[in-house]
Design a protein around this motif. Structure first.
Motif, PDB file in Angstrom:
ATOM      1  N   HIS A  44       0.813  -1.216   0.000  1.00 24.96           N
ATOM      2  CA  HIS A  44       0.000   0.000   0.000  1.00 24.96           C
ATOM      3  C   HIS A  44       0.852   1.273   0.000  1.00 24.96           C
ATOM      4  CE1 HIS A  44      -3.646   2.255   0.358  1.00 24.96           C
ATOM      5  NE2 HIS A  44      -3.341   2.757   1.542  1.00 24.96           N
ATOM      6  N   HIS A  45       2.127   1.153   0.300  1.00 22.50           N
ATOM      7  CA  HIS A  45       3.024   2.304   0.267  1.00 22.50           C
ATOM      8  C   HIS A  45       3.802   2.397  -1.041  1.00 22.50           C
ATOM      9  CE1 HIS A  45       2.041   2.694   4.500  1.00 22.50           C
ATOM     10  NE2 HIS A  45       2.648   3.875   4.485  1.00 22.50           N
ATOM     11  N   ALA A  46       3.342   1.694  -2.056  1.00 18.68           N
ATOM     12  CA  ALA A  46       3.973   1.787  -3.374  1.00 18.68           C
ATOM     13  C   ALA A  46       3.648   3.132  -4.019  1.00 18.68           C
ATOM     14  CB  ALA A  46       3.481   0.652  -4.270  1.00 18.68           C
ATOM     15  N   MET A 127      -0.894   3.326 -16.989  1.00 20.76           N
ATOM     16  CA  MET A 127      -0.105   3.615 -15.796  1.00 20.76           C
ATOM     17  C   MET A 127      -0.787   3.151 -14.516  1.00 20.76           C
ATOM     18  SD  MET A 127       2.676   4.609 -16.949  1.00 20.76           S
ATOM     19  CE  MET A 127       3.468   5.029 -15.400  1.00 20.76           C
ATOM     20  N   ASP A 128      -2.089   2.891 -14.565  1.00 18.68           N
ATOM     21  CA  ASP A 128      -2.731   2.289 -13.396  1.00 18.68           C
ATOM     22  C   ASP A 128      -2.178   0.883 -13.166  1.00 18.68           C
ATOM     23  OD1 ASP A 128      -3.936   1.120 -15.610  1.00 18.68           O
ATOM     24  OD2 ASP A 128      -5.979   1.626 -15.036  1.00 18.68           O
ATOM     25  N   LEU A 129      -1.974   0.144 -14.252  1.00 19.26           N
ATOM     26  CA  LEU A 129      -1.390  -1.193 -14.148  1.00 19.26           C
ATOM     27  C   LEU A 129       0.052  -1.122 -13.654  1.00 19.26           C
ATOM     28  CD1 LEU A 129      -1.543  -4.232 -14.613  1.00 19.26           C
ATOM     29  CD2 LEU A 129      -0.964  -3.825 -17.023  1.00 19.26           C
ATOM     30  N   ALA A 130       0.800  -0.135 -14.146  1.00 17.59           N
ATOM     31  CA  ALA A 130       2.180   0.038 -13.680  1.00 17.59           C
ATOM     32  C   ALA A 130       2.204   0.289 -12.173  1.00 17.59           C
ATOM     33  CB  ALA A 130       2.851   1.190 -14.431  1.00 17.59           C
ATOM     34  N   SER A 131       1.238   1.031 -11.674  1.00 20.55           N
ATOM     35  CA  SER A 131       1.177   1.321 -10.244  1.00 20.55           C
ATOM     36  C   SER A 131       0.909   0.052  -9.437  1.00 20.55           C
ATOM     37  CB  SER A 131       0.095   2.369  -9.968  1.00 20.55           C
ATOM     38  OG  SER A 131       0.362   3.581 -10.657  1.00 20.55           O
ATOM     39  N   VAL A 132       0.017  -0.797  -9.928  1.00 21.50           N
ATOM     40  CA  VAL A 132      -0.251  -2.063  -9.243  1.00 21.50           C
ATOM     41  C   VAL A 132       0.997  -2.947  -9.250  1.00 21.50           C
ATOM     42  CG1 VAL A 132      -1.582  -4.200  -9.329  1.00 21.50           C
ATOM     43  CG2 VAL A 132      -2.731  -2.022  -9.640  1.00 21.50           C
ATOM     44  N   ALA A 133       1.736  -2.947 -10.356  1.00 19.16           N
ATOM     45  CA  ALA A 133       2.971  -3.725 -10.424  1.00 19.16           C
ATOM     46  C   ALA A 133       3.969  -3.244  -9.370  1.00 19.16           C
ATOM     47  CB  ALA A 133       3.577  -3.632 -11.821  1.00 19.16           C
ATOM     48  N   CYS A 134       4.019  -1.941  -9.126  1.00 25.15           N
ATOM     49  CA  CYS A 134       4.895  -1.409  -8.086  1.00 25.15           C
ATOM     50  C   CYS A 134       4.475  -1.933  -6.714  1.00 25.15           C
ATOM     51  CB  CYS A 134       4.869   0.117  -8.088  1.00 25.15           C
ATOM     52  SG  CYS A 134       5.739   0.885  -9.465  1.00 25.15           S
ATOM     53  N   ALA A 135       3.172  -2.011  -6.473  1.00 22.33           N
ATOM     54  CA  ALA A 135       2.679  -2.531  -5.191  1.00 22.33           C
ATOM     55  C   ALA A 135       3.070  -3.995  -5.022  1.00 22.33           C
ATOM     56  CB  ALA A 135       1.166  -2.360  -5.104  1.00 22.33           C
ATOM     57  N   ILE A 136       2.961  -4.764  -6.098  1.00 18.60           N
ATOM     58  CA  ILE A 136       3.337  -6.176  -6.044  1.00 18.60           C
ATOM     59  C   ILE A 136       4.825  -6.309  -5.757  1.00 18.60           C
ATOM     60  CG2 ILE A 136       3.547  -8.293  -7.402  1.00 18.60           C
ATOM     61  CD1 ILE A 136       0.946  -7.417  -8.846  1.00 18.60           C
ATOM     62  N   MET A 150       7.196 -15.700  -2.499  1.00 23.38           N
ATOM     63  CA  MET A 150       5.999 -15.222  -3.185  1.00 23.38           C
ATOM     64  C   MET A 150       6.111 -15.560  -4.659  1.00 23.38           C
ATOM     65  SD  MET A 150       4.156 -11.490  -2.929  1.00 23.38           S
ATOM     66  CE  MET A 150       4.437 -10.695  -4.498  1.00 23.38           C
ATOM     67  N   GLY A 151       5.004 -15.929  -5.247  1.00 28.96           N
ATOM     68  CA  GLY A 151       4.961 -16.227  -6.674  1.00 28.96           C
ATOM     69  C   GLY A 151       3.812 -15.500  -7.336  1.00 28.96           C
ATOM     70  N   TRP A 152       4.071 -14.974  -8.520  1.00 23.85           N
ATOM     71  CA  TRP A 152       3.073 -14.216  -9.283  1.00 23.85           C
ATOM     72  C   TRP A 152       2.499 -15.146 -10.344  1.00 23.85           C
ATOM     73  CZ3 TRP A 152       3.996  -8.521 -11.186  1.00 23.85           C
ATOM     74  CH2 TRP A 152       2.918  -8.094 -11.954  1.00 23.85           C
ATOM     75  N   VAL A 153       1.208 -15.430 -10.255  1.00 21.09           N
ATOM     76  CA  VAL A 153       0.523 -16.279 -11.232  1.00 21.09           C
ATOM     77  C   VAL A 153      -0.306 -15.378 -12.145  1.00 21.09           C
ATOM     78  CG1 VAL A 153      -1.060 -18.204 -11.584  1.00 21.09           C
ATOM     79  CG2 VAL A 153       0.426 -18.155  -9.556  1.00 21.09           C
ATOM     80  N   SER A 154      -0.044 -15.465 -13.437  1.00 22.06           N
ATOM     81  CA  SER A 154      -0.790 -14.658 -14.411  1.00 22.06           C
ATOM     82  C   SER A 154      -1.476 -15.530 -15.456  1.00 22.06           C
ATOM     83  CB  SER A 154       0.151 -13.651 -15.106  1.00 22.06           C
ATOM     84  OG  SER A 154       1.198 -14.336 -15.770  1.00 22.06           O
ATOM     85  N   LEU A 155      -1.478 -16.823 -15.239  1.00 22.46           N
ATOM     86  CA  LEU A 155      -2.116 -17.744 -16.176  1.00 22.46           C
ATOM     87  C   LEU A 155      -3.589 -17.906 -15.791  1.00 22.46           C
ATOM     88  CD1 LEU A 155       0.693 -20.443 -16.260  1.00 22.46           C
ATOM     89  CD2 LEU A 155       0.048 -18.975 -18.171  1.00 22.46           C
ATOM     90  N   PHE A 156      -4.416 -17.000 -16.267  1.00 19.64           N
ATOM     91  CA  PHE A 156      -5.850 -17.122 -16.007  1.00 19.64           C
ATOM     92  C   PHE A 156      -6.611 -16.255 -16.999  1.00 19.64           C
ATOM     93  CE2 PHE A 156      -4.219 -13.940 -12.959  1.00 19.64           C
ATOM     94  CZ  PHE A 156      -4.958 -12.824 -13.303  1.00 19.64           C
ATOM     95  N   ASP A 157      -7.851 -16.627 -17.216  1.00 18.85           N
ATOM     96  CA  ASP A 157      -8.745 -15.821 -18.023  1.00 18.85           C
ATOM     97  C   ASP A 157      -9.313 -14.711 -17.132  1.00 18.85           C
ATOM     98  OD1 ASP A 157     -11.831 -15.351 -18.813  1.00 18.85           O
ATOM     99  OD2 ASP A 157     -10.674 -15.797 -20.625  1.00 18.85           O
ATOM    100  N   VAL A 158      -9.098 -13.476 -17.535  1.00 21.70           N
ATOM    101  CA  VAL A 158      -9.477 -12.327 -16.706  1.00 21.70           C
ATOM    102  C   VAL A 158     -10.968 -12.342 -16.372  1.00 21.70           C
ATOM    103  CG1 VAL A 158      -9.712  -9.812 -16.719  1.00 21.70           C
ATOM    104  CG2 VAL A 158      -7.558 -10.869 -17.441  1.00 21.70           C
ATOM    105  N   ASP A 159     -11.793 -12.586 -17.353  1.00 21.32           N
ATOM    106  CA  ASP A 159     -13.238 -12.550 -17.112  1.00 21.32           C
ATOM    107  C   ASP A 159     -13.680 -13.684 -16.183  1.00 21.32           C
ATOM    108  OD1 ASP A 159     -13.706 -10.269 -18.615  1.00 21.32           O
ATOM    109  OD2 ASP A 159     -13.926 -11.397 -20.478  1.00 21.32           O
ATOM    110  N   GLU A 160     -13.028 -14.843 -16.291  1.00 21.40           N
ATOM    111  CA  GLU A 160     -13.385 -15.963 -15.418  1.00 21.40           C
ATOM    112  C   GLU A 160     -13.056 -15.639 -13.961  1.00 21.40           C
ATOM    113  OE1 GLU A 160     -12.692 -20.806 -15.018  1.00 21.40           O
ATOM    114  OE2 GLU A 160     -11.519 -19.656 -16.475  1.00 21.40           O
ATOM    115  N   VAL A 161     -11.869 -15.094 -13.733  1.00 20.55           N
ATOM    116  CA  VAL A 161     -11.494 -14.741 -12.362  1.00 20.55           C
ATOM    117  C   VAL A 161     -12.349 -13.589 -11.853  1.00 20.55           C
ATOM    118  CG1 VAL A 161      -9.623 -13.802 -10.933  1.00 20.55           C
ATOM    119  CG2 VAL A 161      -9.163 -15.655 -12.549  1.00 20.55           C
ATOM    120  N   ILE A 176      -2.562 -13.392  -9.285  1.00 16.55           N
ATOM    121  CA  ILE A 176      -2.823 -14.284  -8.163  1.00 16.55           C
ATOM    122  C   ILE A 176      -1.472 -14.502  -7.492  1.00 16.55           C
ATOM    123  CG2 ILE A 176      -3.591 -16.573  -7.442  1.00 16.55           C
ATOM    124  CD1 ILE A 176      -5.414 -16.614  -9.910  1.00 16.55           C
ATOM    125  N   LEU A 177      -1.372 -14.128  -6.229  1.00 17.30           N
ATOM    126  CA  LEU A 177      -0.095 -14.157  -5.523  1.00 17.30           C
ATOM    127  C   LEU A 177      -0.072 -15.303  -4.517  1.00 17.30           C
ATOM    128  CD1 LEU A 177       0.312 -10.323  -4.859  1.00 17.30           C
ATOM    129  CD2 LEU A 177       1.270 -11.673  -6.745  1.00 17.30           C
TER     130      LEU A 177
END
Length: 224
Positions: A44-46, A127-136, A150-161, A176-177
């Motif tokens: 949250h301090h990113a 840049m909203d996505l870039a900001s979230v990446a900074c938080a991660i 910690m592991g970053w999982v990006s293998l998913f269908d966005v609409d399904e999740v 998904i972390l």
């Protein structure tokens, strides 16, 4: 002039950076609640563009939802393997997540209502996505300092999740972390150890003033 960190403090920062790993192997043990709170506070301090703070963190405590998210990732893992063609079998041998073993499962998402934020996003809305990446990344480095993987999982269908998480319109899952205890951190990135890819030399990514006429990726090994 601003006070710099002392030698030990500075070394600790760089150690966390260089020893951070995308972990896929976890020990089945709970994460201390106080530590988890510190990690979320670190995220949250990113920095965020226009101080919009677009990250939203969901802690998955429902076993059924964890299982459903895992199933969604597994379906995308198979689709990704099919899209990789000749590397299909090689990819399927990789362990790409530890969602059922990790002590905590978190879903990091972009908030809804982001269109109202224009500062810094008028020409680059991503840049909203870039900001979230900074938080991660903040959470990742803090986790390493706490001795957690910690592991970053990006293998998913966005609409399904999005549907599984009952997200409002406009919200979007980003990661998904998997977070938890590990027996050991990989000595090098796992995909490098598995010979999936290699870290490119830093000079391939840095140049002065103007973009080079010939991209580094176009050079042959003999030109190195």
């Amino acid at each position: 002039m601003a006070m710099q960190f002392d030698d030990d403090e500075r070394a600790a920062v760089y150690r966390a950076i260089y020893e951070r790993r995308d972990m896929r192997h976890f020990v089945r043990a709970p994460v201390d609640a106080t530590v988890l709170s510190r990690l979320i506070a670190a995220a949250h301090h990113a920095p965020s563009v226009g101080f919009m703070q677009p990250w939203r963190v969901a802690r998955i405590t429902d076993p059924a939802l964890r299982a459903a998210l895992h199933d969604a990732v597994e379906r995308e893992r198979v689709r990704t393997a099919d899209a990789l063609g000749e590397r299909h079998d090689e990819f399927m041998r990789l362990k790409v997540e530890g969602m059922l073993e990790c002590g905590e499962l978190l879903v990091m998402s972009l908030m809804d209502g982001r269109d109202q934020y224009v500062f810094g996003r008028r020409t680059m809305p991503e840049m909203d996505l870039a900001s979230v990446a900074c938080a991660i990344q903040n959470m990742w480095l803090a986790a390493r300092a706490e001795g957690l993987g910690m592991g970053w999982v990006s293998l998913f269908d966005v609409d399904e999740v999005r549907a599984l998480m009952r997200m409002p319109a406009g919200a979007k899952p980003v990661a998904i972390l998997c977070l938890g205890h590990v027996e050991a951190f990989y000595p090098r990135p796992m995909l490098e150890l598995e010979k999936w890819a290699e870290r490119m030399p830093v000079h391939h990514c840095v140049f002065e003033n103007y973009w080079p006429d010939e991209p580094e990726s176009a050079k042959t090994p003999q030109e190195e």
